[in-house]
Design a protein around this motif. Structure first.
Motif, mmCIF file in Angstrom:
data_model
loop_
_atom_site.group_PDB
_atom_site.id
_atom_site.type_symbol
_atom_site.label_atom_id
_atom_site.label_comp_id
_atom_site.label_asym_id
_atom_site.label_seq_id
_atom_site.Cartn_x
_atom_site.Cartn_y
_atom_site.Cartn_z
ATOM 1 N N GLU A 35 0.817 -1.215 0.000
ATOM 2 C CA GLU A 35 0.000 0.000 0.000
ATOM 3 C C GLU A 35 0.850 1.264 0.000
ATOM 4 O O GLU A 35 0.362 2.343 -0.353
ATOM 5 C CB GLU A 35 -0.939 -0.008 1.210
ATOM 6 C CG GLU A 35 -2.005 -1.087 1.127
ATOM 7 C CD GLU A 35 -2.857 -1.156 2.370
ATOM 8 O OE1 GLU A 35 -4.067 -1.430 2.245
ATOM 9 O OE2 GLU A 35 -2.321 -0.948 3.486
ATOM 10 N N LEU A 36 2.120 1.142 0.400
ATOM 11 C CA LEU A 36 3.009 2.305 0.335
ATOM 12 C C LEU A 36 3.217 2.744 -1.107
ATOM 13 O O LEU A 36 3.512 3.915 -1.378
ATOM 14 C CB LEU A 36 4.363 1.988 0.992
ATOM 15 C CG LEU A 36 4.326 1.615 2.484
ATOM 16 C CD1 LEU A 36 5.739 1.343 2.989
ATOM 17 C CD2 LEU A 36 3.675 2.718 3.304
ATOM 18 N N PHE A 37 3.067 1.811 -2.053
ATOM 19 C CA PHE A 37 3.181 2.133 -3.475
ATOM 20 C C PHE A 37 1.835 2.521 -4.088
ATOM 21 O O PHE A 37 1.761 3.429 -4.915
ATOM 22 C CB PHE A 37 3.722 0.926 -4.253
ATOM 23 C CG PHE A 37 5.124 0.521 -3.886
ATOM 24 C CD1 PHE A 37 6.208 1.307 -4.206
ATOM 25 C CD2 PHE A 37 5.347 -0.680 -3.231
ATOM 26 C CE1 PHE A 37 7.497 0.919 -3.872
ATOM 27 C CE2 PHE A 37 6.627 -1.086 -2.900
ATOM 28 C CZ PHE A 37 7.712 -0.278 -3.225
ATOM 29 N N THR A 38 0.783 1.802 -3.695
ATOM 30 C CA THR A 38 -0.485 1.894 -4.436
ATOM 31 C C THR A 38 -1.545 2.768 -3.792
ATOM 32 O O THR A 38 -2.421 3.289 -4.494
ATOM 33 C CB THR A 38 -1.078 0.481 -4.614
ATOM 34 O OG1 THR A 38 -1.333 -0.083 -3.307
ATOM 35 C CG2 THR A 38 -0.125 -0.433 -5.364
ATOM 36 N N THR A 39 -1.504 2.923 -2.478
ATOM 37 C CA THR A 39 -2.612 3.569 -1.771
ATOM 38 C C THR A 39 -2.237 4.900 -1.139
ATOM 39 O O THR A 39 -3.015 5.859 -1.173
ATOM 40 C CB THR A 39 -3.166 2.633 -0.675
ATOM 41 O OG1 THR A 39 -3.509 1.376 -1.267
ATOM 42 C CG2 THR A 39 -4.392 3.231 -0.004
ATOM 43 N N TYR A 40 -1.044 4.961 -0.563
ATOM 44 C CA TYR A 40 -0.664 6.143 0.206
ATOM 45 C C TYR A 40 0.439 6.940 -0.484
ATOM 46 O O TYR A 40 1.241 6.387 -1.229
ATOM 47 C CB TYR A 40 -0.205 5.727 1.605
ATOM 48 C CG TYR A 40 -1.238 4.929 2.366
ATOM 49 C CD1 TYR A 40 -2.436 5.512 2.753
ATOM 50 C CD2 TYR A 40 -1.021 3.588 2.688
ATOM 51 C CE1 TYR A 40 -3.395 4.783 3.444
ATOM 52 C CE2 TYR A 40 -1.973 2.853 3.377
ATOM 53 C CZ TYR A 40 -3.154 3.452 3.756
ATOM 54 O OH TYR A 40 -4.104 2.731 4.426
ATOM 55 N N GLY A 41 0.459 8.231 -0.183
ATOM 56 C CA GLY A 41 1.519 9.095 -0.668
ATOM 57 C C GLY A 41 2.461 9.447 0.465
ATOM 58 O O GLY A 41 2.839 8.585 1.262
ATOM 59 N N GLU A 42 2.819 10.709 0.553
ATOM 60 C CA GLU A 42 3.747 11.139 1.602
ATOM 61 C C GLU A 42 3.150 11.015 3.001
ATOM 62 O O GLU A 42 3.872 10.902 3.983
ATOM 63 C CB GLU A 42 4.184 12.593 1.373
ATOM 64 C CG GLU A 42 5.080 12.792 0.172
ATOM 65 C CD GLU A 42 4.293 13.091 -1.092
ATOM 66 O OE1 GLU A 42 3.052 12.823 -1.104
ATOM 67 O OE2 GLU A 42 4.884 13.580 -2.065
ATOM 68 N N THR A 43 1.822 11.054 3.079
ATOM 69 C CA THR A 43 1.152 11.054 4.377
ATOM 70 C C THR A 43 0.083 9.971 4.454
ATOM 71 O O THR A 43 -0.687 9.791 3.515
ATOM 72 C CB THR A 43 0.486 12.423 4.633
ATOM 73 O OG1 THR A 43 1.451 13.458 4.479
ATOM 74 C CG2 THR A 43 -0.107 12.490 6.026
ATOM 75 N N ILE A 44 0.058 9.270 5.580
ATOM 76 C CA ILE A 44 -1.021 8.312 5.848
ATOM 77 C C ILE A 44 -1.875 8.899 6.964
ATOM 78 O O ILE A 44 -1.472 8.932 8.127
ATOM 79 C CB ILE A 44 -0.464 6.941 6.280
ATOM 80 C CG1 ILE A 44 0.452 6.365 5.203
ATOM 81 C CG2 ILE A 44 -1.607 5.973 6.594
ATOM 82 C CD1 ILE A 44 1.129 5.066 5.604
ATOM 83 N N SER A 45 -3.038 9.387 6.601
ATOM 84 C CA SER A 45 -3.920 10.008 7.583
ATOM 85 C C SER A 45 -5.251 9.286 7.710
ATOM 86 O O SER A 45 -6.020 9.553 8.627
ATOM 87 C CB SER A 45 -4.170 11.479 7.217
ATOM 88 O OG SER A 45 -4.664 11.589 5.898
ATOM 89 N N GLN A 46 -5.528 8.370 6.787
ATOM 90 C CA GLN A 46 -6.766 7.583 6.842
ATOM 91 C C GLN A 46 -6.443 6.151 6.413
ATOM 92 O O GLN A 46 -5.939 5.934 5.319
ATOM 93 C CB GLN A 46 -7.829 8.178 5.914
ATOM 94 C CG GLN A 46 -9.144 7.424 5.933
ATOM 95 C CD GLN A 46 -10.204 8.103 5.078
ATOM 96 O OE1 GLN A 46 -10.154 9.314 4.859
ATOM 97 N NE2 GLN A 46 -11.156 7.321 4.590
ATOM 98 N N ILE A 47 -6.715 5.198 7.283
ATOM 99 C CA ILE A 47 -6.349 3.812 7.026
ATOM 100 C C ILE A 47 -7.419 3.121 6.187
ATOM 101 O O ILE A 47 -8.610 3.221 6.462
ATOM 102 C CB ILE A 47 -6.148 3.040 8.350
ATOM 103 C CG1 ILE A 47 -5.085 3.740 9.197
ATOM 104 C CG2 ILE A 47 -5.753 1.602 8.073
ATOM 105 C CD1 ILE A 47 -3.723 3.861 8.525
#
Length: 222
Positions: free
Chosen positions: A69-81
């Motif tokens: 998910e670090l590649f496909t879902t999230y960018g620089e910030t993870i604020s919503q899981i």
């Protein structure tokens, strides 16, 4: 319908302009401010994560982040899981401000220098990644932008492998970085988070417009 289509076409360049503007702001700020030397090892305490795969994901349960998910879902910030799991054996939980790095890819070394800062405690972390508990002497949010936009090429050279490319904390621990003061990191992080919020709202609006377009097209032919 015509007005809706024109609105959609206007939203696309606006999002692209915001993304371009963000990159330009990061680079221009970095070039102008005074910087000091620090090693990756100075940034905080490294940690490993537990084993967690796609098969362990569930519709409900404990919030989690898996490596892909670090590649496909999230960018620089993870604020919503986005994902959940019921797996509890050998789990590692996040601390707010942790910086998460993917450890392997089949694409290229540059794609590995794409950490995300997670802005919440108690999220299960798993898969082929490593993390750093960032010291209060640094702004974790700024570091995420810095690695993604400024230090990619510099750190990519430490990745190893051909078919599968790997990056481990030990590979970059002694790499030297040039970083702005904490005051400048805090100031720039606040600016970039505000811009990212704007981009997120525009993307949400764009998705809603596309859904409305699909609904109207469907009913035009009934």
């Amino acid at each position: 319908m015509g007005l809706l289509l024109r609105t959609i076409f206007c939203a696309i360049p606006l999002i692209k302009d915001c993304l371009f503007c963000r990159s330009a702001i990061i680079e221009k700020h970095y070039c102008k401010v005074e910087k000091q030397i620090a090693c990756v090892g100075d940034l905080g305490e490294p940690f490993s994560v537990g084993n967690l795969a796609k098969d362990d994901l569930t519709e409900t349960g404990i919030p989690c982040v898996i490596y892909g998910e670090l590649f496909t879902t999230y960018g620089e910030t993870i604020s919503q899981i986005e994902s959940h799991t019921y797996k509890t054996e050998g789990i590692i939980l996040s601390k707010k401000g942790d910086l998460l790095f993917p450890s392997s890819t089949t694409v290229d070394a540059m794609s590995l220098i794409a950490p995300s800062v997670i802005n919440m405690d108690g999220v299960i972390l798993g898969g082929d990644m490593f993390g750093i508990h960032i010291s209060p002497n640094f702004n974790a949010q700024y570091l995420s932008y810095y690695f993604n936009h400024i230090a990619k090429r510099q750190l990519a050279k430490f990745a190893k492998g051909s078919t599968i490319i790997h990056l481990h904390y030990a590979d970059i621990e002694k790499a030297k970085l040039l970083l702005p003061s904490l005051e400048e990191q805090n100031r720039m992080a606040k600016c970039l988070v505000t811009l990212d919020d704007k981009i997120k709202k525009e993307r949400t609006f764009f998705d809603l417009l596309n859904s409305q377009k699909a609904y109207l097209l469907c009913h035009m032919f009934i």
